[in-house]
Design a protein around this motif. Sequence first.
Motif, PDB file in Angstrom:
ATOM      1  N   LEU A   1      49.329  70.870  44.177  1.00 11.81           N
ATOM      2  CA  LEU A   1      50.357  70.038  44.822  1.00 11.81           C
ATOM      3  C   LEU A   1      50.052  70.046  46.317  1.00 11.81           C
ATOM      4  O   LEU A   1      49.628  71.067  46.860  1.00 11.81           O
TER       5      LEU A   1
ATOM      6  N   THR B   1      57.827  72.173  44.131  1.00 16.65           N
ATOM      7  CA  THR B   1      56.990  71.649  45.218  1.00 16.65           C
ATOM      8  C   THR B   1      55.887  72.679  45.480  1.00 16.65           C
ATOM      9  O   THR B   1      55.779  73.671  44.734  1.00 16.65           O
TER      10      THR B   1
ATOM     11  N   VAL C   1      55.212  63.521  37.740  1.00 17.54           N
ATOM     12  CA  VAL C   1      54.649  63.868  39.040  1.00 17.54           C
ATOM     13  C   VAL C   1      55.202  62.913  40.098  1.00 17.54           C
ATOM     14  O   VAL C   1      55.158  61.696  39.932  1.00 17.54           O
TER      15      VAL C   1
END
Lengths: 158, 761
Positions: free
Chosen positions: B94, B66, B37
């Motif tokens: 995210l 992303t 990550v």
Amino acid sequence: MTDKVNIALRVNGKSYAIAVEPRRSLADALREDCGLTGTHLGCEHGVCGACTVLVDGKPVRACLMFAVQVGETEVRTVEGLAKGEVLHPLQKQFWENHGLQCGFCTPGFLMLAAGALEADPDISDDELREVLSSNLCRCTGYQNIIKAVKLAAAEMRK
Amino acid sequence: MSAIGKSLKRLEDKPLLLGQGRFAADYQFDRQLIMRVVRSPVAFGRILSIDAEDARAMPGVVAIWTAADVADIPLIDFRMTRIKGLEPYRQPVLARDYVRYVGEPVALVFAEDVYQAEDAADLVFCDIDEGVVHLDATAPPVEFMPETLPGVLSEPAVITKAYGELDQAFAKASHVVELEVAVGRHTGVPMETRGALAVHDPNTGVLTMYGAAKVPHYNRDAIGRMLGLEKGAIELSEGHVGGGFGIRGELYPEDVLVCAAALRLGRPVKWIEDRREHLLAANHSRDQVHRLRAAVDDRGFVLGLEDEFFTDQGAYVRTHGGTVSDLAAALLPGPYLIPAYRVNGHIRLTNKTPSGTYRAPGRYESTFARERLMDVIAHRLGLDAVEVRRVNLIPEDRMPYDRKIDALGTEVVYDAGKYHDLLDKTLAHVGYDQLRAEAADRRSKGEHVGIGVALFIEKSGLGPRDLVRARLLKDGSIEIITGVASIGQGVETIVAQICAEVLSVEIEQICVVHGQTSRIEVGLGAFASRVTVMTGSAAQIASRALRDKILAAAATLLRKDSAEDLTLVDGMVRLRDSNTTLQLREIADQTPDIIEAEGWFHADHMNYPYGVHVAKVHVDDQTWGVKIERYVVGYEVGRAINPVLVHGQIAGAAVQGIGGALLEEFVYDESGQPLATSFADYLMPTSNETCQIEMFLREDCPSPQNPLGVRGAGEGGLTAVGAAIGAAVDDALQSPGLVDCLPIGPSKLHAMVHQYSRNRD
């Protein structure tokens, strides 16, 4: 750094011919390349001690050592502590005295204590507490760990 | 044979001692990819772009994602304490539009091995337009995401609870005592970091996530919903789990992302968190400021209590919703009568790591606040601190005691309690008067030694239900299947002891299967000290049903009309008044069907364990270090299934409490950069910072709310530690009310002492 080199790691009396990058930690080599996952990684910066193994009898942080540094030495991990079905006195006393809860830190404590007791079978209680303060446990509050190690020390002296 | 109440050795220990544990990182699958990550380097700002071109070109890199790649995955929803208005503050898997804390996931690298994944992740560049960070939860709210969510402020909710006539209480009061206290930001920090490995089997279509913890069934359903998977297409499997303490096993972005990646990339995907990530990204907790105002009569009796508190929830509201604030608000009155009460608990967002629960959530904080208040009341009125508590404690004849407020959506009704009795017995056990005299004597010789006492109410056994299945296997062993989870606290042994008591077998004959969603359809998991109460009770009910079926099957084999003449003794069925016996193995073998039974246990209300902590400390006036010389926990457990395991829970919890009182704190600089990102900065107690935790375990007041009479023991060892140590340090330095915040490391204590003497001058 990323070209692999061939090394022979001697662990628990057995030889492992492996190819590792020079930057590969001893802990990763033991776990991933030798399949000995008993050595645990809790912080990878040398504080928690979950990855403690014995290198030529001395406790070391396997996360702070490169596998290629080990050379001709003899590495001992938690997998080598019991003799077949017979538990090491430390393992036995940890079990009998509730010296573990989640068990993640346990291999590190066992190897740390094994190294300390082998180096000085008559180690004092204060020194033992000091040695055991090298490793972190988040479950037990340490008291049963200290108790178990003291009882194992007495048993090993017999 | 009696198994309950015995300190039997744990069933779970042998593999752990031999290095044969299966923790999340120990699983390996062929062709597995490693997920790394990429995390935000700044605390707050607009995401302008993420440049991953150099990273993409690195050896071994298979994919980089992303937010755009996971735009279809919804925000992570709440598991508990869903309060209206919290929805906009949920975390995306995210970061979208904004980053809100250092460590927020912004991109993912998938590579062939860990070293390659880390190399590549270092090359991902996040271009972020930094905004003004907001770090003070007591400051007026600001906009959460000004450009994309205009008008949405950083105060998602205020939890309000009240009962009684507060204004009248203040009108009647002879004294009004005000106090502000704060508990710093700390959390569970289990020794095993988080981790998960997701594997999709194209033949069965089932996605399995290994490394599940705490609440596997809930997380299975939540991940399934988020990824649009049919029921049955996703299973969660728990191996060994390296400590829970509230924070592990909540549904975090990474859990969802490994599952999504395994599905979309067609290979097993493994993510193992490193320690820095853990300290940046796993739930923090505590971090509350309480402003108390009490109406008090001349005896020190609290007629009314008003509290305004602020929980620094961090950057997003995670799975626990408003749980911590709700529990703090509901349990602040603790074991005291307090006839009138009003609380406003502000849930405030800042640009720090999001917060959740940590062992004794809301109670460590509110117990510190309430017990410090009791000490200050005693001082102001010139009364004895223990005596003030006695005056305020709820008497036994008022039980069950309806608090007239709710916690976690159920009414707070203290099921039973002998508070005065436990206080008296604990103080007698420690030799309280002598302890105080000795401390006074040492103080007169120039040492700083003090005694602190703090009381608490815990809660345990959160329902609403639990299911356990029990089955006699062909080899005569018993299999117990439960949806509960093990986080290292001894679930297998406890459940086996309860089952063994009913079936009269050795616990080694019992295999407890837990944490496997594929084995049982219902499971609520392990949290809130619920396992022994809920799962234990269900196990007892299931075991009794199994016993009846075993006896019925044996009766058939022995050609008896009824099972009345049969008993289960020492692992076999015996015909009363006869030497005729049948081994369980024989019964299983000769009965065509599998003999199995199930037990449901339902509970509408929690039960409320309680206890007394006594601390004796020594303060070094050169280093300002606090050394704990003696620590005693008096605890009403109802009934101890395995006393040594209860002791283990209490000792471990107490030492965590000592960490929170003296050492542990997540500190941030003014730009929101976390300063405690390694174990060199986030200090936890070692064997050198602890003392023997003495246990004064009582079984004087079994809970009437479950058939075992048990009360949970997971949290009470911790609840009052901050309060007891705070009081002891005050006493040691003869400075009443000195300790108004935690933790008190040496430099902070030094500063507090000087501030205190300046204020007094």
